[in-house]
Design a protein around this motif. Structure first.
Motif, PDB file in Angstrom:
ATOM      1  N   ILE A   1       0.843  -1.190   0.000  1.00  0.00           N
ATOM      2  CA  ILE A   1       0.000   0.000   0.000  1.00  0.00           C
ATOM      3  C   ILE A   1       0.878   1.240   0.000  1.00  0.00           C
ATOM      4  O   ILE A   1       2.077   1.187   0.314  1.00  0.00           O
ATOM      5  CB  ILE A   1      -0.939   0.033   1.227  1.00  0.00           C
ATOM      6  CG1 ILE A   1      -0.123   0.168   2.517  1.00  0.00           C
ATOM      7  CG2 ILE A   1      -1.845  -1.197   1.259  1.00  0.00           C
ATOM      8  CD1 ILE A   1      -0.970   0.431   3.755  1.00  0.00           C
TER       9      ILE A   1
ATOM     10  N   ARG B   1       0.867   5.085   1.684  1.00  0.00           N
ATOM     11  CA  ARG B   1       0.227   5.955   2.669  1.00  0.00           C
ATOM     12  C   ARG B   1       0.042   7.356   2.084  1.00  0.00           C
ATOM     13  O   ARG B   1       0.558   7.692   1.021  1.00  0.00           O
ATOM     14  CB  ARG B   1       1.061   6.004   3.943  1.00  0.00           C
ATOM     15  CG  ARG B   1       1.188   4.663   4.651  1.00  0.00           C
ATOM     16  CD  ARG B   1       1.717   4.870   6.061  1.00  0.00           C
ATOM     17  NE  ARG B   1       1.822   3.630   6.803  1.00  0.00           N
ATOM     18  CZ  ARG B   1       2.932   2.909   6.923  1.00  0.00           C
ATOM     19  NH1 ARG B   1       4.045   3.323   6.330  1.00  0.00           N
ATOM     20  NH2 ARG B   1       2.952   1.796   7.620  1.00  0.00           N
ATOM     21  N   THR B   2      -0.688   8.191   2.804  1.00  0.00           N
ATOM     22  CA  THR B   2      -0.995   9.527   2.305  1.00  0.00           C
ATOM     23  C   THR B   2       0.245  10.401   2.168  1.00  0.00           C
ATOM     24  O   THR B   2       0.242  11.358   1.396  1.00  0.00           O
ATOM     25  CB  THR B   2      -2.007  10.221   3.242  1.00  0.00           C
ATOM     26  OG1 THR B   2      -1.507  10.183   4.593  1.00  0.00           O
ATOM     27  CG2 THR B   2      -3.355   9.519   3.195  1.00  0.00           C
ATOM     28  N   ASP B   3       1.317  10.077   2.917  1.00  0.00           N
ATOM     29  CA  ASP B   3       2.549  10.863   2.808  1.00  0.00           C
ATOM     30  C   ASP B   3       3.444  10.369   1.674  1.00  0.00           C
ATOM     31  O   ASP B   3       4.552  10.875   1.479  1.00  0.00           O
ATOM     32  CB  ASP B   3       3.324  10.843   4.126  1.00  0.00           C
ATOM     33  CG  ASP B   3       3.722   9.432   4.549  1.00  0.00           C
ATOM     34  OD1 ASP B   3       3.446   8.479   3.797  1.00  0.00           O
ATOM     35  OD2 ASP B   3       4.294   9.288   5.645  1.00  0.00           O
TER      36      ASP B   3
ATOM     37  N   ARG C   1       5.621   3.908   1.013  1.00  0.00           N
ATOM     38  CA  ARG C   1       5.045   2.604   0.714  1.00  0.00           C
ATOM     39  C   ARG C   1       5.320   1.635   1.848  1.00  0.00           C
ATOM     40  O   ARG C   1       6.325   1.752   2.545  1.00  0.00           O
ATOM     41  CB  ARG C   1       5.616   2.056  -0.596  1.00  0.00           C
ATOM     42  CG  ARG C   1       5.217   2.854  -1.819  1.00  0.00           C
ATOM     43  CD  ARG C   1       5.593   2.131  -3.095  1.00  0.00           C
ATOM     44  NE  ARG C   1       5.120   2.836  -4.276  1.00  0.00           N
ATOM     45  CZ  ARG C   1       5.066   2.303  -5.489  1.00  0.00           C
ATOM     46  NH1 ARG C   1       5.458   1.035  -5.681  1.00  0.00           N
ATOM     47  NH2 ARG C   1       4.628   3.007  -6.515  1.00  0.00           N
TER      48      ARG C   1
ATOM     49  N   TYR D   1      -7.764   5.996   9.333  1.00  0.00           N
ATOM     50  CA  TYR D   1      -6.641   5.325   8.673  1.00  0.00           C
ATOM     51  C   TYR D   1      -6.909   5.362   7.172  1.00  0.00           C
ATOM     52  O   TYR D   1      -7.990   4.984   6.719  1.00  0.00           O
ATOM     53  CB  TYR D   1      -6.513   3.884   9.156  1.00  0.00           C
ATOM     54  CG  TYR D   1      -5.180   3.241   8.843  1.00  0.00           C
ATOM     55  CD1 TYR D   1      -4.126   3.302   9.751  1.00  0.00           C
ATOM     56  CD2 TYR D   1      -4.975   2.589   7.629  1.00  0.00           C
ATOM     57  CE1 TYR D   1      -2.897   2.719   9.466  1.00  0.00           C
ATOM     58  CE2 TYR D   1      -3.740   2.003   7.343  1.00  0.00           C
ATOM     59  CZ  TYR D   1      -2.717   2.074   8.256  1.00  0.00           C
ATOM     60  OH  TYR D   1      -1.494   1.505   7.963  1.00  0.00           O
ATOM     61  N   GLU D   2      -5.909   5.807   6.402  1.00  0.00           N
ATOM     62  CA  GLU D   2      -6.109   6.022   4.979  1.00  0.00           C
ATOM     63  C   GLU D   2      -4.905   5.514   4.194  1.00  0.00           C
ATOM     64  O   GLU D   2      -3.766   5.664   4.625  1.00  0.00           O
ATOM     65  CB  GLU D   2      -6.305   7.510   4.707  1.00  0.00           C
ATOM     66  CG  GLU D   2      -6.670   7.861   3.290  1.00  0.00           C
ATOM     67  CD  GLU D   2      -6.986   9.341   3.126  1.00  0.00           C
ATOM     68  OE1 GLU D   2      -7.450   9.723   2.037  1.00  0.00           O
ATOM     69  OE2 GLU D   2      -6.775  10.117   4.088  1.00  0.00           O
ATOM     70  N   PHE D   3      -5.151   4.894   3.042  1.00  0.00           N
ATOM     71  CA  PHE D   3      -4.063   4.454   2.177  1.00  0.00           C
ATOM     72  C   PHE D   3      -4.576   4.240   0.757  1.00  0.00           C
ATOM     73  O   PHE D   3      -5.784   4.309   0.493  1.00  0.00           O
ATOM     74  CB  PHE D   3      -3.399   3.176   2.709  1.00  0.00           C
ATOM     75  CG  PHE D   3      -4.298   1.966   2.778  1.00  0.00           C
ATOM     76  CD1 PHE D   3      -4.448   1.110   1.684  1.00  0.00           C
ATOM     77  CD2 PHE D   3      -4.979   1.658   3.956  1.00  0.00           C
ATOM     78  CE1 PHE D   3      -5.263  -0.008   1.756  1.00  0.00           C
ATOM     79  CE2 PHE D   3      -5.800   0.540   4.031  1.00  0.00           C
ATOM     80  CZ  PHE D   3      -5.941  -0.300   2.928  1.00  0.00           C
TER      81      PHE D   3
ATOM     82  N   SER E   1      -8.319   4.325  -3.487  1.00  0.00           N
ATOM     83  CA  SER E   1      -8.171   4.919  -2.158  1.00  0.00           C
ATOM     84  C   SER E   1      -9.043   4.180  -1.152  1.00  0.00           C
ATOM     85  O   SER E   1     -10.169   3.770  -1.455  1.00  0.00           O
ATOM     86  CB  SER E   1      -8.547   6.397  -2.181  1.00  0.00           C
ATOM     87  OG  SER E   1      -9.910   6.558  -2.542  1.00  0.00           O
TER      88      SER E   1
END
Length: 285
Positions: A175, A177-179, A182, A247-249, A271
């Motif tokens: 995955i 991440r938002t930043d 990986r 939590y987001e990815f 997303s």
């Protein structure tokens, strides 16, 4: 309303009829209806229709998957109904983790309390969809374990053997991440309860009504480390875990997910956002 799958393995029809008899004997002025389901998604439709009429009590005699349909139907209608679950399926993690008294006594006492839900949001734009979870959302090992258990024979030892076989075939998930960073996991679970997969204790911290959920992750590693984590979960537990409200990815490959026992698939480059909806569920028991 008592909703049940007449073809369920644990004879939920018998349990529903017994609960109906008990309720009619102890609360004769309260109407009780039994509603068997006929197809996947039927429980959601029944719950949505009933919840649109006011503030009824809707009881799912089922496992986690059947109860997931009921709470989603209630949320479709605005979330005003009271929900409850009687263990009547293959996996009853939610009932085992959150019960405080017998269901019949909770109904008699009308002791309504509120628990959190997890809202899963997949994608953006016209193709986006969402669903609520009452207990957990798992990626990687979790849906693979569920498939392995379902394909094997029943019983604690047999199911643990099925899990061991599943681990040997497991493919990691990657995955972003938002930043932009990986990460590669063998297992990622977002949980609002302490127990899952029947025997595992995945968290020592957190409450199902605090607006937070636990993140249980296992970075990609050797198969023996996955087996060790599984063994620890079914014996002493995994211990305290990180708690978050969001939590987001982004998926980089197609990945399976398990939401309260139901297995689904997410496309690559999609997303994924999970947020806690604090005390969104009115419940009994």
């Amino acid at each position: 309303m008592l909703i049940f799958n007449p073809k369920g393995r644990s004879d939920p029809g018998r349990l529903a009829r017994q609960l109906s008899q008990d309720l009619r004997a102890r609360l004769p002025a309260i109407p009780v209806s039994l509603e068997p389901t006929g197809f996947a998604g039927h429980a959601r439709a029944l719950a949505r229709e009933m919840a649109s009429t006011g503030r009824p009590l809707i009881v799912s005699i089922s496992g986690d998957g059947g109860y997931n349909e009921v709470i989603n139907g209630v949320m479709d209608a605005g979330g005003n109904a009271v929900c409850a679950v009687m263990a009547g399926g293959n996996a009853n993690d939610h009932r085992r983790s959150t019960s405080t008294m017998t269901l019949i006594e909770a109904i008699i006492g009308a002791e309504v309390r509120r628990l959190d839900l997890l809202e899963l949001q997949i994608g953006e734009g016209p193709g986006a969809w969402s669903r609520y979870a009452h207990s957990y959302i798992g990626f990687g090992l979790t849906p693979a374990m569920a498939t392995g258990i379902e394909e094997g024979t029943k019983g604690r030892l047999s199911e643990l053997i099925s899990v061991t076989r599943t681990v040997s075939r497991l493919r990691p998930i990657e995955i972003a991440r938002t930043d932009g960073a990986r990460a590669t996991f063998d297992s990622l679970v977002l949980a609002n309860i302490a127990h899952m997969a029947k025997y595992g204790r995945i968290s020592e911290a957190g409450e199902p009504n605090d607006g937070m959920f636990e993140v249980i992750m296992l970075p990609h590693a050797s198969k023996w480390r996955i087996a060790l984590m599984t063994l620890r979960a079914v014996t002493i537990g995994l211990g305290p875990q990180q708690s978050v409200s969001r939590y987001e990815f982004l998926t980089l490959d197609p990945i399976p997910l398990q939401i309260d026992g139901e297995i689904m698939q997410i496309n690559a480059h999609t997303s994924v956002l999970v947020e806690a909806r604090q005390q969104a569920l009115a419940t009994l028991g």
